[in-house]
Design a protein around this motif. Structure first.
Motif, PDB file in Angstrom:
ATOM      1  N   HIS A 200      69.800  -7.005 -39.432  1.00 52.50           N
ATOM      2  CA  HIS A 200      68.612  -6.040 -39.305  1.00 52.50           C
ATOM      3  C   HIS A 200      68.333  -5.574 -40.701  1.00 52.50           C
ATOM      4  N   ARG A 216      60.262  -9.143 -29.468  1.00 54.24           N
ATOM      5  CA  ARG A 216      60.906  -7.892 -29.441  1.00 54.24           C
ATOM      6  C   ARG A 216      61.931  -7.607 -30.277  1.00 54.24           C
ATOM      7  N   LEU A 217      62.719  -8.837 -30.765  1.00 49.96           N
ATOM      8  CA  LEU A 217      63.700  -8.974 -31.719  1.00 49.96           C
ATOM      9  C   LEU A 217      63.161  -8.762 -33.043  1.00 49.96           C
ATOM     10  N   MET A 219      60.575  -6.919 -33.824  1.00 50.99           N
ATOM     11  CA  MET A 219      60.177  -5.684 -34.259  1.00 50.99           C
ATOM     12  C   MET A 219      61.490  -4.827 -34.363  1.00 50.99           C
ATOM     13  N   GLU A 220      62.539  -4.997 -33.698  1.00 48.96           N
ATOM     14  CA  GLU A 220      63.728  -4.390 -34.076  1.00 48.96           C
ATOM     15  C   GLU A 220      64.428  -4.877 -35.229  1.00 48.96           C
ATOM     16  N   THR A 221      64.308  -5.707 -35.829  1.00 46.10           N
ATOM     17  CA  THR A 221      65.331  -6.202 -36.975  1.00 46.10           C
ATOM     18  C   THR A 221      64.447  -6.085 -38.344  1.00 46.10           C
ATOM     19  N   THR A 224      62.227  -0.305 -41.567  1.00 43.17           N
ATOM     20  CA  THR A 224      61.391   0.513 -41.655  1.00 43.17           C
ATOM     21  C   THR A 224      60.314   0.462 -42.595  1.00 43.17           C
ATOM     22  N   THR A 242      57.374  -2.622 -26.419  1.00 46.82           N
ATOM     23  CA  THR A 242      57.691  -1.540 -26.119  1.00 46.82           C
ATOM     24  C   THR A 242      57.233  -0.755 -27.374  1.00 46.82           C
ATOM     25  N   GLU A 245      58.612   3.158 -28.216  1.00 44.60           N
ATOM     26  CA  GLU A 245      59.786   3.746 -28.718  1.00 44.60           C
ATOM     27  C   GLU A 245      59.671   3.992 -30.266  1.00 44.60           C
ATOM     28  N   ASP A 246      60.000   3.117 -31.209  1.00 40.33           N
ATOM     29  CA  ASP A 246      59.983   3.642 -32.844  1.00 40.33           C
ATOM     30  C   ASP A 246      58.997   2.892 -33.497  1.00 40.33           C
ATOM     31  N   PHE A 247      58.177   2.123 -32.671  1.00 41.54           N
ATOM     32  CA  PHE A 247      57.137   1.521 -33.534  1.00 41.54           C
ATOM     33  C   PHE A 247      56.339   2.493 -34.433  1.00 41.54           C
ATOM     34  N   ARG A 250      58.652   4.333 -37.023  1.00 44.95           N
ATOM     35  CA  ARG A 250      59.280   3.477 -38.232  1.00 44.95           C
ATOM     36  C   ARG A 250      57.913   2.848 -38.964  1.00 44.95           C
TER      37      ARG A 250
END
Length: 325
Positions: A200, A216-217, A219-221, A224, A242, A245-247, A250
């Motif tokens: 990450h 999706r992965l 965007m998660e990794t 910020t 999604t 959420e924190d899109f 961050r």
């Protein structure tokens, strides 16, 4: 009258080899005899399956495509051959051309790109993938010391990873669901992780897997305030993200990259020809041989395309041998 053998997608899911007339080259044109073609697995599988969206059919046309989507259509753009007739400076040269799967063809001289000495024909079919990777990295603009993840260890992802590795101080990790890609990553000199253990807080993430889960992965990794470069092409498949959420919190950026146009960061001073010449020069690197995972005779091409479209398995770049066509 000369004749050539060409591969056509007759209708979605059905391919065939056809004989067709080949005219003599006019003054200034070149006649090329094909040595190898490469299957661009993701794009050609989409074309073979008839999944090019109607809205994108004009944009998706290959430079020397004949016919129209969904078929009959002659499609492809990874061709390496020898100039048998043409201007003295090109005669006898091995060249790369954005031409479909065909045993011989006639094109203007500007359409062929000399392959550098020391780059074998089989490796040279990767020129289109390396050119795409060059454009992705021009779009991404990585910096010294960046921590980079490339999600999707297909042909494009692997090329992006190998080129990014050459930037001093960077840490590059290829991420893929197939654990056998670890060996490929090792040959390319980069790290490897399966999705569950993907690192990450990456400064830059390039997504090339063509899957919703992969995006999706990505965007998660990413870190910020970071940026994800989307280099996959999904055809007519919808994608759900999604973004609730924190899109926003961050402050993430999702930006597309596509090889049809030179990156805006270089468009005012680099042409398509400049970019292709750079890609071919970069193929002097023998590490790219790790991407050459299969080869077949041109006689098997209809079956090969059907198999790769249905289930590519561990294949990266499958090349087609036309030397006896």
């Amino acid at each position: 009258m000369l004749e050539a053998t060409a591969f056509w997608v007759v209708e979605p899911g059905v391919g065939a080899l056809r004989s067709e007339p080949l005219r003599e080259p006019r003054d200034g044109e070149v006649l090329v005899r094909t040595l190898r073609t490469g299957v661009s697995r993701g794009t050609e599988a989409t074309v073979f399956a008839g999944r090019v969206p109607p809205s994108q059919r004009n944009r998706m046309r290959a430079p020397f495509q004949e016919g129209d989507f969904p078929g009959p259509v002659k499609y492809g753009y990874l061709n390496v051959g020898v100039v048998e007739q043409g201007p003295p400076e090109l005669a006898g040269r091995t060249v790369f051309t954005l031409f479909p799967h065909q045993s011989a063809f006639v094109v203007p001289p500007a359409a062929v790109f000399p392959v550098p000495e020391g780059v074998p024909a089989e490796r040279a079919v990767l020129a289109g993938a390396v050119e795409t990777a060059v454009n992705v990295l021009w779009d991404a603009a990585p910096l010294l010391g960046d921590r980079i993840a490339v999600i999707g260890a297909g042909m494009i992802g692997c090329c992006v990873a190998r080129l990014a590795r050459g930037i001093p101080g960077v840490e590059v990790t290829l991420v893929d669901v197939d654990p056998s890609r670890r060996e490929v990553a090792e040959r390319l000199g980069v790290g490897f992780a399966e999705p569950d253990s993907a690192p990450h807080d990456r400064d830059l993430v390039v997504h090339t897997s063509g899957s919703e889960a992969g995006l999706r992965l990505a965007m998660e990794t990413v870190v910020t305030d970071g940026e994800v470069i989307e280099a996959s092409w999904f055809g007519d498949r919808p994608v759900t993200l999604t973004l609730g959420e924190d899109f926003h919190s961050r402050r993430l950026t999702l930006r597309s990259s596509q090889v049809g146009e030179v990156s805006p960061r270089r468009r005012d001073r680099r042409s398509h020809a400049d970019r292709m010449a750079l890609a071919l020069d970069l193929l002097r690197d023998p590490a790219f041989d790790a991407l050459l995972t299969g080869s077949s005779s041109w006689r098997e091409l209809p079956e090969v395309l059907a198999r790769l479209a249905a289930d590519p398995g561990p294949e990266l770049c499958h090349s087609i041998d036309w030397s006896d066509a």
